[in-house]
Design a protein around this motif. Structure first.
Motif, PDB file in Angstrom:
ATOM      1  N   TYR A 119       0.942  -1.093   0.058  1.00 44.49           N
ATOM      2  CA  TYR A 119      -0.019   0.018  -0.119  1.00 44.49           C
ATOM      3  C   TYR A 119       0.768   1.100   0.084  1.00 44.49           C
ATOM      4  O   TYR A 119       1.599   1.308   0.852  1.00 44.49           O
ATOM      5  N   PRO A 120       0.585   2.267  -0.845  1.00 42.53           N
ATOM      6  CA  PRO A 120       1.327   3.356  -0.837  1.00 42.53           C
ATOM      7  C   PRO A 120       0.750   4.234   0.318  1.00 42.53           C
ATOM      8  O   PRO A 120      -0.030   4.004   1.113  1.00 42.53           O
ATOM      9  N   ILE A 121       1.565   5.327   0.755  1.00 42.99           N
ATOM     10  CA  ILE A 121       1.422   6.138   2.102  1.00 42.99           C
ATOM     11  C   ILE A 121       0.402   6.889   1.733  1.00 42.99           C
ATOM     12  O   ILE A 121       0.334   7.555   0.714  1.00 42.99           O
ATOM     13  N   VAL A 122      -0.666   6.844   2.485  1.00 44.01           N
ATOM     14  CA  VAL A 122      -1.959   7.502   2.100  1.00 44.01           C
ATOM     15  C   VAL A 122      -2.014   8.861   2.559  1.00 44.01           C
ATOM     16  O   VAL A 122      -2.257   9.944   1.863  1.00 44.01           O
ATOM     17  N   GLU A 123      -1.471   9.515   3.648  1.00 40.74           N
ATOM     18  CA  GLU A 123      -1.287  10.674   4.097  1.00 40.74           C
ATOM     19  C   GLU A 123       0.055  10.823   4.459  1.00 40.74           C
ATOM     20  O   GLU A 123       0.848  10.339   5.315  1.00 40.74           O
ATOM     21  N   PHE A 124       0.948  11.883   3.980  1.00 37.08           N
ATOM     22  CA  PHE A 124       2.138  12.101   4.205  1.00 37.08           C
ATOM     23  C   PHE A 124       2.527  13.597   4.170  1.00 37.08           C
ATOM     24  O   PHE A 124       1.688  14.093   3.281  1.00 37.08           O
ATOM     25  N   ARG A 125       3.365  13.808   4.558  1.00 37.49           N
ATOM     26  CA  ARG A 125       3.893  15.300   4.858  1.00 37.49           C
ATOM     27  C   ARG A 125       5.053  15.383   4.251  1.00 37.49           C
ATOM     28  O   ARG A 125       6.005  14.775   4.637  1.00 37.49           O
ATOM     29  N   ILE A 126       5.405  16.405   3.376  1.00 42.80           N
ATOM     30  CA  ILE A 126       6.952  16.488   2.719  1.00 42.80           C
ATOM     31  C   ILE A 126       7.849  17.140   4.092  1.00 42.80           C
ATOM     32  O   ILE A 126       7.451  17.911   4.875  1.00 42.80           O
ATOM     33  N   PRO A 127       8.981  16.311   4.101  1.00 44.31           N
ATOM     34  CA  PRO A 127       9.876  16.861   5.319  1.00 44.31           C
ATOM     35  C   PRO A 127      10.178  18.306   5.324  1.00 44.31           C
ATOM     36  O   PRO A 127      10.692  18.875   4.073  1.00 44.31           O
ATOM     37  N   THR A 128       9.890  19.250   6.316  1.00 43.71           N
ATOM     38  CA  THR A 128      10.260  20.700   6.248  1.00 43.71           C
ATOM     39  C   THR A 128      10.989  20.876   7.518  1.00 43.71           C
ATOM     40  O   THR A 128      11.279  20.133   8.373  1.00 43.71           O
ATOM     41  N   ASP A 129      11.609  22.219   7.587  1.00 42.40           N
ATOM     42  CA  ASP A 129      12.467  22.450   8.656  1.00 42.40           C
ATOM     43  C   ASP A 129      11.386  22.801   9.889  1.00 42.40           C
ATOM     44  O   ASP A 129      11.783  23.137  10.832  1.00 42.40           O
ATOM     45  N   THR A 130      10.212  23.087   9.591  1.00 37.11           N
ATOM     46  CA  THR A 130       9.091  23.642  10.327  1.00 37.11           C
ATOM     47  C   THR A 130       8.214  22.511  11.116  1.00 37.11           C
ATOM     48  O   THR A 130       8.142  21.475  10.134  1.00 37.11           O
ATOM     49  N   PRO A 131       7.758  22.562  12.120  1.00 33.01           N
ATOM     50  CA  PRO A 131       6.784  21.489  12.483  1.00 33.01           C
ATOM     51  C   PRO A 131       5.356  21.560  11.902  1.00 33.01           C
ATOM     52  O   PRO A 131       5.057  22.837  11.393  1.00 33.01           O
ATOM     53  N   ALA A 132       4.575  20.756  11.948  1.00 33.56           N
ATOM     54  CA  ALA A 132       3.483  20.670  11.031  1.00 33.56           C
ATOM     55  C   ALA A 132       2.262  21.544  11.936  1.00 33.56           C
ATOM     56  O   ALA A 132       2.511  21.773  13.109  1.00 33.56           O
ATOM     57  N   GLN A 133       1.413  22.297  11.279  1.00 27.91           N
ATOM     58  CA  GLN A 133       0.415  23.116  12.014  1.00 27.91           C
ATOM     59  C   GLN A 133      -0.733  22.049  12.626  1.00 27.91           C
ATOM     60  O   GLN A 133      -1.072  22.428  13.644  1.00 27.91           O
ATOM     61  N   ILE A 134      -0.880  20.915  11.957  1.00 24.36           N
ATOM     62  CA  ILE A 134      -1.752  19.998  12.500  1.00 24.36           C
ATOM     63  C   ILE A 134      -1.114  18.767  13.043  1.00 24.36           C
ATOM     64  O   ILE A 134      -0.126  18.072  12.398  1.00 24.36           O
ATOM     65  N   GLY A 135      -0.968  18.409  14.192  1.00 29.83           N
ATOM     66  CA  GLY A 135      -0.230  16.896  14.569  1.00 29.83           C
ATOM     67  C   GLY A 135      -0.491  15.812  14.127  1.00 29.83           C
ATOM     68  O   GLY A 135      -1.386  15.938  13.074  1.00 29.83           O
ATOM     69  N   TRP A 136      -0.118  14.819  14.494  1.00 27.27           N
ATOM     70  CA  TRP A 136      -0.494  13.393  13.879  1.00 27.27           C
ATOM     71  C   TRP A 136      -1.837  13.073  14.423  1.00 27.27           C
ATOM     72  O   TRP A 136      -2.310  13.201  15.483  1.00 27.27           O
ATOM     73  N   ASN A 137      -2.538  12.741  13.430  1.00 27.17           N
ATOM     74  CA  ASN A 137      -4.257  12.242  13.583  1.00 27.17           C
ATOM     75  C   ASN A 137      -4.088  10.671  13.888  1.00 27.17           C
ATOM     76  O   ASN A 137      -3.964   9.941  13.162  1.00 27.17           O
ATOM     77  N   HIS A 138      -4.360  10.615  15.236  1.00 29.31           N
ATOM     78  CA  HIS A 138      -4.294   9.130  16.156  1.00 29.31           C
ATOM     79  C   HIS A 138      -5.474   8.442  15.690  1.00 29.31           C
ATOM     80  O   HIS A 138      -5.537   7.212  15.759  1.00 29.31           O
ATOM     81  N   GLU A 139      -6.800   9.006  15.218  1.00 28.27           N
ATOM     82  CA  GLU A 139      -7.893   8.387  15.047  1.00 28.27           C
ATOM     83  C   GLU A 139      -8.136   8.072  13.587  1.00 28.27           C
ATOM     84  O   GLU A 139      -8.951   7.185  13.263  1.00 28.27           O
ATOM     85  N   TRP A 140      -6.973   8.053  12.868  1.00 27.99           N
ATOM     86  CA  TRP A 140      -7.238   7.940  11.494  1.00 27.99           C
ATOM     87  C   TRP A 140      -6.918   6.303  11.278  1.00 27.99           C
ATOM     88  O   TRP A 140      -6.010   5.709  11.770  1.00 27.99           O
ATOM     89  N   LYS A 141      -7.999   5.592  10.480  1.00 24.49           N
ATOM     90  CA  LYS A 141      -7.815   4.467  10.125  1.00 24.49           C
ATOM     91  C   LYS A 141      -7.956   4.171   8.771  1.00 24.49           C
ATOM     92  O   LYS A 141      -8.654   5.016   8.135  1.00 24.49           O
ATOM     93  N   ARG A 142      -7.345   2.950   8.165  1.00 29.93           N
ATOM     94  CA  ARG A 142      -7.378   2.872   6.619  1.00 29.93           C
ATOM     95  C   ARG A 142      -8.966   2.505   6.321  1.00 29.93           C
ATOM     96  O   ARG A 142      -9.746   1.665   7.133  1.00 29.93           O
TER      97      ARG A 142
END
Length: 122
Positions: free
Chosen positions: A98-121
């Motif tokens: 399976y490809p990565i469904v949600e991913f964020r491009i690595p950057t020098d700044t943290p994400a505005q939204i944290g990790w979504n722990h409730e996400w299910k495939r």
């Protein structure tokens, strides 16, 4: 194989030769550039410098790809030595990957939204 047609004199003419002649001598084909001696020398010098620059860029890209390949090979070897199970799963050739469904491009700044722990495939 290209079909050959008979010319007026009886000698067969290859279709590819006809196409080349058509593209070279067609009225809409632009004429070749005609430069004076000094302008031709300048043109050749600039052209040669551009080709050398492109060759240097290709060589640098090749070195960078080789460096990346070596790092990946070293990382795979380290993973193999550390955990055989993880290594086998990492290099497994499966059609059910399976490809990565949600991913964020690595950057020098943290994400505005944290990790979504409730996400299910889905």
């Amino acid at each position: 194989m290209a079909k050959k047609s008979k010319s007026k004199k009886g000698a067969p003419t290859d279709v590819r030769i006809k196409l080349i002649r058509y593209s070279l001598y067609h009225p809409k084909t632009p004429r070749p550039l005609r430069f004076g001696t000094m302008r031709m020398l300048r043109h050749w010098t600039i052209h040669r410098a551009w080709k050398l620059y492109q060759a240097t860029q290709r060589k640098e890209r090749g070195y960078e790809l080789e460096r990346q390949y070596n790092k990946m090979r070293d990382a795979c070897e380290e993973l193999r030595l550390t955990s055989q199970g993880l290594y086998e799963r990492a290099v497994a050739k499966s059609i059910f990957r399976y490809p990565i469904v949600e991913f964020r491009i690595p950057t020098d700044t943290p994400a505005q939204i944290g990790w979504n722990h409730e996400w299910k495939r889905g």
